[in-house]
Design a protein around this motif. Structure first.
Motif, PDB file in Angstrom:
ATOM      1  N   UNK A 195      -4.844  52.585 -56.917  1.00  0.00           N
ATOM      2  CA  UNK A 195      -4.619  53.284 -58.095  1.00  0.00           C
ATOM      3  C   UNK A 195      -4.569  54.621 -58.297  1.00  0.00           C
ATOM      4  N   UNK A 196      -5.530  55.137 -57.052  1.00  0.00           N
ATOM      5  CA  UNK A 196      -5.864  56.540 -57.086  1.00  0.00           C
ATOM      6  C   UNK A 196      -4.608  57.502 -56.554  1.00  0.00           C
ATOM      7  N   UNK A 197      -3.481  56.701 -56.180  1.00  0.00           N
ATOM      8  CA  UNK A 197      -2.225  57.420 -55.787  1.00  0.00           C
ATOM      9  C   UNK A 197      -1.573  57.089 -54.552  1.00  0.00           C
ATOM     10  N   UNK A 198      -2.369  56.451 -53.483  1.00  0.00           N
ATOM     11  CA  UNK A 198      -1.669  55.908 -52.325  1.00  0.00           C
ATOM     12  C   UNK A 198      -1.812  54.448 -52.479  1.00  0.00           C
ATOM     13  N   UNK A 199      -0.623  53.959 -52.506  1.00  0.00           N
ATOM     14  CA  UNK A 199      -0.494  52.613 -52.657  1.00  0.00           C
ATOM     15  C   UNK A 199      -1.292  51.874 -51.566  1.00  0.00           C
ATOM     16  N   UNK A 200      -1.942  50.665 -51.920  1.00  0.00           N
ATOM     17  CA  UNK A 200      -2.610  49.869 -50.752  1.00  0.00           C
ATOM     18  C   UNK A 200      -1.724  49.108 -49.799  1.00  0.00           C
ATOM     19  N   UNK A 201      -0.508  48.860 -50.424  1.00  0.00           N
ATOM     20  CA  UNK A 201       0.648  48.063 -49.631  1.00  0.00           C
ATOM     21  C   UNK A 201       0.964  49.256 -48.408  1.00  0.00           C
ATOM     22  N   UNK A 202       1.241  50.518 -48.963  1.00  0.00           N
ATOM     23  CA  UNK A 202       1.514  51.353 -47.752  1.00  0.00           C
ATOM     24  C   UNK A 202       0.445  51.327 -46.506  1.00  0.00           C
ATOM     25  N   UNK A 203      -0.793  51.339 -47.044  1.00  0.00           N
ATOM     26  CA  UNK A 203      -1.936  51.255 -45.916  1.00  0.00           C
ATOM     27  C   UNK A 203      -2.035  50.086 -44.980  1.00  0.00           C
ATOM     28  N   UNK A 204      -1.770  48.885 -45.695  1.00  0.00           N
ATOM     29  CA  UNK A 204      -1.707  47.595 -44.952  1.00  0.00           C
ATOM     30  C   UNK A 204      -0.524  47.670 -43.956  1.00  0.00           C
TER      31      UNK A 204
END
Length: 497
Positions: free
Chosen positions: A170-179
């Motif tokens: 929720x901080x701004x960088x979607x966790x899906x993008x990281x995965x």
């Protein structure tokens, strides 16, 4: 996706990483008819990811404005079907819905999905299910206020320990993008909102913290009990530590209700001297009696209060929560100190703008609800408070009662200022109030000038609106920028005339 500076993100690659492709196969995503609810920050990446993993994707969106049409064109060029202006009807043959977090559970689309037996995941749930074996564990944070600051502090501490990490969610960088990035991390600092948690039933963090609970987003959740229950989901399946706020019994109650892994511990944090299994403060030192050797007799020094920026009480509490999660992950005390020293909060979070004529001007435009504003008001001894905006149905009596003795004066603006004015009349009738009957953006300059006239040397002029900004400004950042600009203008020639 940018990792914490100084950390090696590992190799990048085009397309989904093999672990995600393998997970997608286990989930049956290739060829599966998936409807994505909503465009925007999370919907577009989810649609792209699902399409890349072989799903047959349809996106539905209530809006049909220019930004939505531009996003739709981008997705349609990839082969994704997009339906604008109709987010109510369940597309025929839908086997799974992946929703943007803001969509309310009572939306007609989800009622239709329930009737048809179609599961609904959020983008966070999708990210969790696409993680491969050995994926970076999550240290997760939620709460009504302080989530972003705490997650950023946590990421700074983890980086100081030499770990490859990033602040995501929720901080701004979607966790899906990281995965799906293919980058390798040792651990992730994950901010989760109540919306995201509602749609993420399978997420099981390594350790998690609920910072506080106060009424917020009740129109979305339907009740305080439902809001708290969604926040409490963050503790489900925790392996090492459920971190809670000693000053907020509701957070401890959520720990007691959670189903966790055997051996997982309840760890409290607070501003007083800690007992065993707690982190706290002793003589200006942040100390750990939860993960210290022989914690029943000893405390481990972590950092000084002066290492926390700014050292306001609620920010010290944030630092303790971040430290508890880092210590649960095995981070040494020196890294807690170094990480806190290196951290600086984002703009508009108790940001010191200037000191003029021995009066401090502080921007806490991010204080968009009464809970956040009350914490901000408690950080200063004598305050000229600038408040008001969209109250979202909030009551201000408790906040005003708590702050009354600190108030030198109040300047009100915005659509719902009358609600605050009435609370002030009941609980702080002796405090002078300037009521600006304006909702234009230029009202901020008038508010700052009025606050300057009320302030005495040694006072703090504090923008902590306790309200949303959209009646006057595009967002809280624009409101804070207007405040900072108005303060700078006080130094202009003739500003004091």
């Amino acid at each position: 996706m940018t990792p914490v500076p100084g950390q090696d993100p590992g190799p990048r690659q085009d397309g989904p990483p093999p672990a995600a492709v393998e997970a997608a196969g286990r989930l049956g995503l290739p060829g599966r008819r998936v409807t994505v609810a909503g465009l925007g920050v999370s919907g577009v990446p989810a649609a792209k990811a699902l399409h890349a993993l072989g799903a047959r994707v349809t996106v539905v969106n209530d809006g049909d404005d220019e930004p939505a049409r531009a996003q739709a064109a981008e997705l349609e060029a990839l082969g994704v079907t997009v339906r604008l202006g109709d987010g109510r009807t369940l597309p025929e043959g839908t086997e799974l819905i992946v929703t943007s977090p803001g969509w309310q559970p009572a939306a007609p689309l989800f009622r239709a999905a329930e009737a048809a037996g179609v599961p609904v995941w959020g983008d966070v749930e999708l990210a969790w299910r696409l993680r491969g074996p050995g994926a970076a564990p999550w240290l997760a944070v939620t709460g009504t206020n302080g989530k972003t600051t705490t997650v950023q502090m946590l990421a700074s501490i983890l980086a100081a320990a030499g770990l490859r990490t990033a602040a995501v969610g929720n901080i701004g960088t979607p966790v899906l993008d990281v995965v799906l990035s293919g980058e390798e991390y040792d651990v992730l600092a994950v901010e989760l909102s109540s919306y995201q948690l509602h749609w993420a039933p399978s997420v099981r963090p390594h350790s998690a913290a609920v910072l506080n609970l106060a009424p917020d987003h009740l129109d979305w959740h339907g009740s305080m009990a439902a809001y708290a229950a969604d926040k409490g989901r963050i503790y489900e399946g925790n392996q090492v530590a459920c971190v809670y706020n000693l000053a907020d019994p509701a957070t401890e109650a959520l720990v007691r209700e959670a189903d966790v892994e055997e051996g997982c511990r309840a760890i409290g944090f607070g501003l007083g001297s800690p007992r065993p299994s707690e982190l706290g403060v002793v003589d200006g030192i942040l100390v750990d009696r939860a993960f210290a050797p022989e914690r029943h007799k000893n405390a481990q020094e972590l950092a000084e209060v002066s290492d926390v920026h700014p050292p306001a009480p609620h920010n010290i509490a944030n630092a303790l929560a971040a430290a508890a999660l880092a210590r649960a992950f095995g981070v040494p005390p020196a890294a807690v100190r170094d990480g806190l020293r290196a951290f600086r909060p984002d703009a508009h979070r108790i940001a010191h703008v200037d000191r003029i004529d021995d009066v401090d001007y502080v921007d806490d435009s991010k204080a968009t609800n009464t809970h956040a504003a009350e914490a901000s008001l408690a950080a200063y001894e004598h305050i000229v408070w600038i408040g008001g905006g969209l109250a979202k149905g909030a009551a201000f009596d408790e906040m005003v009662k708590a702050a009354a003795k600190r108030l030198r004066g109040v300047v009100l603006m915005g659509a719902d200022r009358a609600v605050i004015r009435e609370a002030l009349a009941r609980h702080a009738p002796e405090v002078p109030v300037v009521d600006l009957d304006r909702t234009d953006t230029g009202a901020m300059a008038a508010a700052v000038h009025a606050a300057r006239d009320l302030a005495h040397p040694g006072d703090t002029v504090l923008l902590a609106p306790a309200c949303a900004s959209m009646d006057m400004f595009a967002n809280y950042k624009a409101r804070g920028n207007a405040f900072a600009e108005a303060v700078r203008d006080l130094r202009a020639p003739g500003a004091g005339q």
